[in-house]
Design a protein around this motif. Structure first.
Motif, short mmCIF file in Angstrom:
data_model
loop_
_atom_site.label_atom_id
_atom_site.label_comp_id
_atom_site.label_asym_id
_atom_site.label_seq_id
_atom_site.Cartn_x
_atom_site.Cartn_y
_atom_site.Cartn_z
N PHE A 175 0.15 26.08 14.13
CA PHE A 175 -1.17 26.63 13.81
C PHE A 175 -2.00 25.58 13.08
O PHE A 175 -1.46 24.75 12.35
N ILE A 176 -3.30 25.67 13.28
CA ILE A 176 -4.21 24.71 12.65
C ILE A 176 -5.40 25.47 12.07
O ILE A 176 -5.89 26.43 12.68
N TRP A 177 -5.87 25.01 10.93
CA TRP A 177 -7.12 25.50 10.35
C TRP A 177 -8.21 24.44 10.57
O TRP A 177 -7.99 23.25 10.32
N TYR A 178 -9.37 24.93 11.03
CA TYR A 178 -10.53 24.07 11.23
C TYR A 178 -11.69 24.56 10.37
O TYR A 178 -11.84 25.77 10.14
N ASN A 205 8.40 26.51 11.25
CA ASN A 205 9.61 26.32 10.44
C ASN A 205 9.26 26.12 8.96
O ASN A 205 10.14 25.80 8.15
N MET A 206 7.98 26.28 8.64
CA MET A 206 7.52 26.15 7.27
C MET A 206 6.82 27.44 6.85
O MET A 206 6.24 28.14 7.66
N ASP A 207 6.89 27.73 5.54
CA ASP A 207 6.17 28.88 5.00
C ASP A 207 4.89 28.45 4.30
O ASP A 207 3.96 29.25 4.14
N LYS A 208 4.85 27.20 3.90
CA LYS A 208 3.74 26.75 3.07
C LYS A 208 3.54 25.26 3.31
O LYS A 208 4.51 24.51 3.47
N VAL A 223 -6.25 22.35 -0.61
CA VAL A 223 -6.01 23.43 0.35
C VAL A 223 -4.51 23.67 0.51
O VAL A 223 -3.71 22.75 0.43
N THR A 224 -4.19 24.93 0.73
CA THR A 224 -2.82 25.35 0.98
C THR A 224 -2.83 26.34 2.13
O THR A 224 -3.67 27.25 2.15
N VAL A 225 -1.94 26.17 3.07
CA VAL A 225 -1.80 27.15 4.14
C VAL A 225 -0.46 27.85 3.96
O VAL A 225 0.57 27.21 3.69
N LEU A 226 -0.49 29.16 4.07
CA LEU A 226 0.71 29.98 3.99
C LEU A 226 0.93 30.67 5.33
O LEU A 226 -0.03 31.15 5.96
N LEU A 227 2.17 30.71 5.75
CA LEU A 227 2.52 31.35 7.01
C LEU A 227 3.56 32.42 6.77
O LEU A 227 4.63 32.14 6.21
N ASN A 228 3.25 33.63 7.19
CA ASN A 228 4.20 34.73 7.09
C ASN A 228 4.52 35.17 8.51
O ASN A 228 3.75 35.90 9.15
N LYS A 229 5.66 34.71 9.01
CA LYS A 229 6.02 35.00 10.40
C LYS A 229 6.40 36.46 10.60
O LYS A 229 6.28 36.99 11.70
#
Lengths: 111, 114
Positions: free
Chosen positions: A33-36, A53-56, A62-68
């Motif tokens: 995933f990418i943020w633009y 395979n990462m949560d953060k 900036v910080t991106v968090l992923l909750n699968k």
């Protein structure tokens, strides 16, 4: 099919506060995933990316968090500045390395 | 700043005219893309190319066509413009050997068909 969507179309924050922009995706098989960021009159600009395979993942302010589990992404911007005012998109990268963009969130920073 | 250029930036044209939107990149990227974006809305992929002589349709059906005769150039053509074609068109490119999925965007062409 793939779909990526954002919870809120607009967000206003005071300068100096932290901003959180959310994004939901529907394809549980997605692994990248990418943020633009898109400023007025310009094309989107890469901010940060994250793999499944990462949560953060952290970048500069900036910080991106992923909750699968709930198929949810968020972008956190620390100490939001006027220059952060823009539309933010999350995008899902498919097997062909093509991007599927969600509806953007317009961030307005109040001085 | 990404080295990807689009011309014209703004175009107002009458119905039925043929138009070509230009896109060029000087980064030597193999993969190039065209997106259509309505104001305040998400981007939709309409065409992409893996390299010279490669063109593929994206997820949004479009009456436009593209060509890729040179690596650096990926023009988009509308044979007969209609008001429904009014939109912003964004070109992008990516280096497959770089960060996967990271695409560099041009400034866009805002097309208005009257």
């Amino acid at each position: 099919g793939e779909s990526v969507g954002l919870h809120l179309p607009t967000l206003s924050v005071q300068e100096g506060d932290n901003s959180i922009i959310n994004c939901a995706y529907s394809n549980s098989a997605s692994d990248y995933f990418i943020w633009y960021k898109q400023e007025s009159g310009k094309g989107p600009q890469f901010i940060i990316d994250i793999r499944s395979n990462m949560d953060k993942r952290q970048g500069q302010r900036v910080t991106v968090l992923l909750n699968k589990t709930v198929k949810h992404l968020s972008l956190q911007i620390a100490a939001t500045q006027p220059g952060d005012s823009a539309v933010y998109f999350c995008a899902e990268v498919n097997w062909a390395n093509n991007l599927f963009f969600g509806t953007g969130t317009r961030l307005t920073v109040i001085p | 700043e990404a080295d990807i250029y689009q011309t014209p930036r703004y175009l107002v044209i009458g119905t039925g005219k043929k138009i070509t939107l230009e896109c060029s990149q000087t980064m030597g990227h193999d993969k190039m893309y065209w997106y259509q974006q309505d104001p305040g809305m998400e981007l939709h992929l309409i065409h992409y190319s893996y390299g010279v002589n490669s063109t593929e349709k994206g997820d949004l059906s479009s009456e436009s066509t593209v060509s890729r005769i040179r690596t650096e150039h990926f023009p988009l053509t509308l044979e007969s413009a209609r008001p429904s074609h009014t939109s912003q068109y964004l070109c992008a490119s990516s280096d497959e050997s770089g960060a996967e999925g990271e695409q560099y965007f041009g400034p866009g062409t805002r097309l208005t068909v009257t």
